[in-house]
Design a protein around this motif. Structure first.
Motif, PDB file in Angstrom:
ATOM      1  N   HIS A  47      10.130  -9.141  -3.548  1.00 47.77           N
ATOM      2  CA  HIS A  47       9.186  -8.289  -4.266  1.00 47.77           C
ATOM      3  C   HIS A  47       9.650  -7.908  -5.658  1.00 47.77           C
ATOM      4  O   HIS A  47       8.829  -7.642  -6.528  1.00 47.77           O
ATOM      5  CB  HIS A  47       8.879  -7.040  -3.449  1.00 47.77           C
ATOM      6  CG  HIS A  47       8.078  -7.357  -2.230  1.00 47.77           C
ATOM      7  ND1 HIS A  47       6.724  -7.593  -2.293  1.00 47.77           N
ATOM      8  CD2 HIS A  47       8.437  -7.571  -0.951  1.00 47.77           C
ATOM      9  CE1 HIS A  47       6.281  -7.906  -1.083  1.00 47.77           C
ATOM     10  NE2 HIS A  47       7.311  -7.906  -0.238  1.00 47.77           N
ATOM     11  N   PHE A  48      10.942  -7.877  -5.872  1.00 47.07           N
ATOM     12  CA  PHE A  48      11.422  -7.439  -7.180  1.00 47.07           C
ATOM     13  C   PHE A  48      12.237  -8.503  -7.897  1.00 47.07           C
ATOM     14  O   PHE A  48      12.659  -8.307  -9.026  1.00 47.07           O
ATOM     15  CB  PHE A  48      12.200  -6.124  -7.035  1.00 47.07           C
ATOM     16  CG  PHE A  48      11.374  -5.041  -6.411  1.00 47.07           C
ATOM     17  CD1 PHE A  48      10.226  -4.583  -7.066  1.00 47.07           C
ATOM     18  CD2 PHE A  48      11.678  -4.507  -5.162  1.00 47.07           C
ATOM     19  CE1 PHE A  48       9.427  -3.614  -6.488  1.00 47.07           C
ATOM     20  CE2 PHE A  48      10.882  -3.537  -4.581  1.00 47.07           C
ATOM     21  CZ  PHE A  48       9.746  -3.088  -5.242  1.00 47.07           C
ATOM     22  N   ARG A  79      14.606  -9.276  -2.989  1.00 43.89           N
ATOM     23  CA  ARG A  79      14.504 -10.555  -3.692  1.00 43.89           C
ATOM     24  C   ARG A  79      13.058 -10.986  -3.844  1.00 43.89           C
ATOM     25  O   ARG A  79      12.650 -11.451  -4.907  1.00 43.89           O
ATOM     26  CB  ARG A  79      15.307 -11.604  -2.900  1.00 43.89           C
ATOM     27  CG  ARG A  79      15.161 -13.042  -3.350  1.00 43.89           C
ATOM     28  CD  ARG A  79      15.786 -13.300  -4.692  1.00 43.89           C
ATOM     29  NE  ARG A  79      15.795 -14.724  -4.991  1.00 43.89           N
ATOM     30  CZ  ARG A  79      14.754 -15.412  -5.484  1.00 43.89           C
ATOM     31  NH1 ARG A  79      13.627 -14.787  -5.751  1.00 43.89           N
ATOM     32  NH2 ARG A  79      14.847 -16.697  -5.731  1.00 43.89           N
ATOM     33  N   VAL A 112      15.169  -9.474  -7.352  1.00 44.85           N
ATOM     34  CA  VAL A 112      16.565  -9.068  -7.521  1.00 44.85           C
ATOM     35  C   VAL A 112      17.396  -9.518  -6.316  1.00 44.85           C
ATOM     36  O   VAL A 112      17.132  -9.108  -5.189  1.00 44.85           O
ATOM     37  CB  VAL A 112      16.674  -7.534  -7.693  1.00 44.85           C
ATOM     38  CG1 VAL A 112      18.133  -7.119  -7.847  1.00 44.85           C
ATOM     39  CG2 VAL A 112      15.848  -7.072  -8.885  1.00 44.85           C
ATOM     40  N   ALA A 162      15.566  -1.260  -7.690  1.00 46.01           N
ATOM     41  CA  ALA A 162      15.121  -2.291  -6.753  1.00 46.01           C
ATOM     42  C   ALA A 162      15.535  -1.959  -5.321  1.00 46.01           C
ATOM     43  O   ALA A 162      14.734  -2.074  -4.389  1.00 46.01           O
ATOM     44  CB  ALA A 162      15.692  -3.649  -7.164  1.00 46.01           C
ATOM     45  N   HIS A 213      13.500  -8.359   1.049  1.00 41.18           N
ATOM     46  CA  HIS A 213      12.428  -7.637   0.367  1.00 41.18           C
ATOM     47  C   HIS A 213      12.752  -7.469  -1.120  1.00 41.18           C
ATOM     48  O   HIS A 213      11.891  -7.661  -1.988  1.00 41.18           O
ATOM     49  CB  HIS A 213      12.242  -6.267   1.037  1.00 41.18           C
ATOM     50  CG  HIS A 213      11.089  -5.486   0.507  1.00 41.18           C
ATOM     51  ND1 HIS A 213       9.891  -5.380   1.161  1.00 41.18           N
ATOM     52  CD2 HIS A 213      10.952  -4.765  -0.638  1.00 41.18           C
ATOM     53  CE1 HIS A 213       9.060  -4.630   0.454  1.00 41.18           C
ATOM     54  NE2 HIS A 213       9.687  -4.240  -0.645  1.00 41.18           N
TER      55      HIS A 213
END
Lengths: 389, 389, 389, 389
Positions: free
Chosen positions: D322-323, D320, D325, D359, D318
């Motif tokens: 959605h953000f 990675r 990161v 994040a 998630h």
């Protein structure tokens, strides 16, 4: 030696994607090399698709001010009445260029934290049906506002006036409906929501605009300011008027590819999301937006009022020095009273709102201003929550 | 998809060094970022040292034609008598710009395979002591010739006229003695003997030039064509008139560093050596140089006459397609009758004469023209022999 | 500070294409990042297609010697009889590794300017039907020769022996028929005819090879030398045994894409053409090839005998210093008596034969050796003539 | 096609600086090119200075596991008693390698959220004075802990045992006192706090270590696993045992230059600061650190316990997706129960703590876990406040 910044969250140029940096590392080839000719022609075609227009757009080889100045010099004839719409420093500035070329300059000016009311444009046309050209800035970068160009364009079309639009920082961040509005001469910058280097002007011209330029004896030719010189230069069988900026074209083709791969609607949604997150973050910090309402805020960048106790220069310097984050100050007379946070192109992702809000918030706190750093970042992230969206 | 060329041995832009390509891969940073401000200021300082001049030179943000047009627009006042020296297509072309701004344009024109005779300039001054500005091209790129600017400059100085020099393709390849000649407004291109991308104009102005521009009410300001706008822009505490071309500056700083590391004299010697080798190679092939004598040939590039039986377009296309070597044709009316081989910057090494002579020679042979490929390359390499030199 | 070379025409690593250099400029990402996992998986798939094999090849994360050593350590069991075929220094050297792991090492050795005669292999099998593994070098880089692996492989297959092939410098320059020969364990280098960096070993294994390794209790596991550890590592759902060399993978994927875009047959033809041109050039100079006949020459590089009056070190140093061209000397005991000119990957174009022949020729001439520089280059270029081919 | 990540805040490889990416874009040159030989020699010298040691360190051409395996294979003789110190998965794993080569393996193992107590080492020496070699991990990357190597080293020295240290992820983030501790064989990774690519092992060996290796008949030679082969390879006049990883060396020289330019103490302080900020942020979120106390936490990365209701895989995916990161999960048996946030090298700046905490926090919130996102980021930023520091 000053170190490279960690983050460039300014009003532009903005930080490029890794893919764009790779494209920049292409060797410089001769302008007439078949490889470069093909790159140039396909870049123009990709840009046409990205703009959603019928005819190939035109590339001028200087920063967007070149395109804007050339637009005034080419499109505005010596007996034209021009209406300039000024809702910010860039809009106001355009009037100075327009005044050089026209017979009479009319202007509607509003406070720079507001946008142009289309009704005022309609009223001006009622009063002065002889207006031939109207000029407006879409995303007013110094103010962080977005003018209602669709409504303004419809009024211009109804009254038979041509419309010049400065879409330098709006294209890529929000829909620019070149043919649908309709607009007649639009200037786009590659260094804003596309995330490229700043050395080009990307130009859309309507058939009416071309006709007016061709009929204008004062329109520049054989000049850096000439639009006409470049009309067919994208064609591999037509010589360039002068050497195009080879490296800038490499970057442009890469950034437009990235934009098309993502899809314009997705890119606009991404900008809307990060802009909302940034605004939420600023309000969460306990600060105020510069524009009078959120509705008129630009999706490309956010302007906020500096609270008492902090000057723009001190905030920017501290933020850059201690957190590696470069943001912009106000422009012109607003230099010290505003901050501007860019969220364009590769930085138009919500996580960058966490960066800007945390950096600005902690900077203000370090400088003795009371802000709610946690509340700011929490509001920004909540706005960007995958669940809520 | 057309493949990238193996060699770019053209009249410019020329192929960059590996070090320059690395510099291009720097992320775009904001124009006001302290890192970029420092880069800009130190680039100007390095360029000053490279030029061997007293005051900081000025960078304009468009290809060298911008600097040349801006020079005419700024330096030439409406009541000036201008003497334009035309020994080639670029020199001839400058007269058209000059004519836009001056009261009267005088011209000395010689066949384009010759250079200006300083005595003719002196004679013109005798006839017309009211000449205020003289314009000359140092390395006439379309012809591969080098005008005797030192002698011309001395005459101008004696008669109190200001001298505009197009040193676009000569700087870096041969001495340009800005203050010693003296010249008043000199335009240098980063994409020739420095081996950078083409998007900048590098400008030297004498104190007299600045004084004349400041006294000229028609000199552009608040314009892409303005020189004055950029006078102090290299200073970190002065705002840029508009966004400079960030990536082009990264490349410029790298190319100037490389030039200074090698040393100007060494760079000039390298250009002289490869130019001699290239001329020897062409003669060895059994072909003729375009300039009337070797003495007037430019060290930056070599122009040769196409033999009967081959057109420029066919030669260039075959050379590029079969050998991966991009060379230039003639320019303007000379497009099909000349070839031009560049040997500037990173390609100003004798081994590149072997490449160009072998590629051009075999191309002509493939196209049915009798040439001595072996004799050509042997002569080129012998000229460059470490033993003989 | 020593300057970067202008040309790398060595036995490898060879100079990369501009496209490969761009790929190298990709940021390092975490090995488990989904982007990298996808790159790794697709790279393996592209390599499979490039190799023309059924199952995914395997990548080991060290220069090709890692793959070669690992092949010996894994495939050769302690009671194996191994036949090593030595027609050069690399072939000879492989015997030392094989001897560490096997019960008995047999060897066929020929002078290093010759190649293995398949009949001698057949004869050896007649004598020793207990041979389990045969090892051969395809392109013997130190000698510039190409062994007849197809014929040797057929003999091995007939006698039920497994075949290890060092195809480090042949793959990409000439057909390597992994499954058709058939071979059982083949090691390919990315830094030769693919034009990439040298930090990987690209491995093909037949089902028989896998079965033999799995049955070998001494085959390394949990070790840098383990092949088995990496068997399924290309799958995005399988963890890497240790961190793969991220940057080398970026370059690999780019070089394999370039290879597939051109097409293997076209690449082989290009290598054949430049090799023929280089040999013609050497003979034209008046020098001799090291291999006893042109038929056995490798298409990847050409070895020539140094004439009296010049040592390898002096020639290479002069060639690099005065002409910027890096070539290779002999290897091991041949260091001073041979020169080797690489023409692999991005330099496998005929124009590079002009470069190498001109540079080597003029170097020898400068050092006092009589050679026909012009005749050499003319022969090379004539060989590569678009008309004759 | 999966997009490139925005942030790599993992246990390594970590994201490189812009300067390192530029260095990666250097063409591959031949290993014997004088330019590369000079780069290799000066890189070794810079690394020596960076390590603060007397003799040139040694570079092995494979990821750090190569150096670690080679250390065991070379330093540990067949009649040695080895004490392995296991406070984490990497430490535990080293015992398996050591066991292959030694007569007897002793081990001190502690729970993996703790570190080795030097007193236990002293006690073991009392019991077993025949210990010849001790192995310890400095920064235990899978646990985010830092062993007290200085104290352990003193005990080893007192008892005459040699000490192998895995400093792969500690060097650059905290002092590694090679000669002062003293240690005997230390392996450093370029892909952690130096911010380079992962394809090399950087090796320090004491005189005692060299003597022991030379006396060890089983120490590998003529092998990928050989340390001895490379002893003098940094010298321009000594041939490399095999082709070094050219591109990895370019990156190494750049990263070490950056490290020296900043200064080791400044780099360590920066890592300490971001580590403290990250820990404060995690606690502020309402989560728990994995190590039993902050005192034993590594400055290179921070491990935290996953709260109930979230699995490692879901959180990482998630975060990675959605953000943008990328963070690390636990390693081995801790894969799903831990998260690990890297803050090494170019990301060892406090602003990255805002990124990781925002994040991870918002990800957990999106997945239904209650955390205090605002409090977390506020605590991280307050910890990094310029005022408080």
């Amino acid at each position: 030696m000053i170190t490279e910044p960690l983050f460039t969250l300014t009003a532009g140029p903005v930080q490029p994607s890794a893919e764009t940096v790779r494209a920049l590392a292409t060797p410089i080839y001769d302008q007439f090399d078949p490889y470069f000719l093909e790159v140039y022609e396909t870049t123009t075609e990709k840009l046409r698709v990205a703009m959603g227009v019928t005819d190939p757009p035109l590339i001028m080889h200087g920063e967007a001010v070149l395109g804007l100045e050339a637009a005034a010099a080419s499109l505005i004839a010596s007996d034209d009445v021009v209406l300039n719409l000024a809702s910010g420093i860039y809009g106001k500035g355009y009037g100075y260029w327009a005044a050089r070329y026209c017979r009479e300059l009319l202007e509607i000016e509003v406070p720079y934290n507001q946008v142009i009311d289309p009704a005022s444009v309609e009223a001006m046309f009622q009063e002065r049906p002889d207006i031939a050209v109207v000029a407006v800035v879409h995303s007013e970068t110094p103010s962080g506002t977005l003018n209602p160009v669709a409504e303004i364009a419809a009024i211009c079309a109804q009254h038979g006036a041509l419309l010049i639009v400065d879409a330098v920082s709006s294209f890529g961040a929000v829909e620019v409906d070149f043919e649908g509005w309709p607009a007649d001469l639009v200037v786009v910058g590659p260094q804003k929501a596309l995330g490229g280097p700043p050395g080009l002007s990307l130009m859309y011209l309507s058939d009416k605009a071309w006709a007016k330029i061709e009929a204008n004896p004062a329109a520049p030719t054989a000049s850096m300011l000439s639009i006409s010189d470049w009309r067919d230069a994208h064609r591999a069988d037509v010589k360039f008027p002068f050497t195009p900026s080879v490296t800038e074209i490499y970057a442009l083709t890469s950034t437009v590819e990235q934009y098309l791969r993502e899809g314009p609607e997705a890119a606009w949604a991404r900008h809307a999301k990060v802009a909302a997150a940034t605004r939420a973050g600023i309000l969460g910090l306990g600060l105020e937006l510069w524009p009078v309402s959120e509705e008129i805020c630009s999706p490309a960048l956010t302007a906020l009022k500096l609270p008492a106790g902090a000057t723009g220069g001190a905030v920017r310097a501290h933020c850059r020095e201690h957190f590696g984050v470069m943001i912009s100050g106000g422009y012109g007379e607003l230099t010290e009273s505003l901050l501007r946070i860019g969220h364009m192109g590769p930085t138009a992702h919500p996580i960058y709102a966490a960066v800007s809000i945390a950096a600005v918030g902690q900077t203000l706190s370090d400088l003795g201003v009371t802000v709610q750093v946690g509340a700011g970042v929490e509001a920004a992230m909540a706005s960007a929550s995958a669940v809520s969206s």
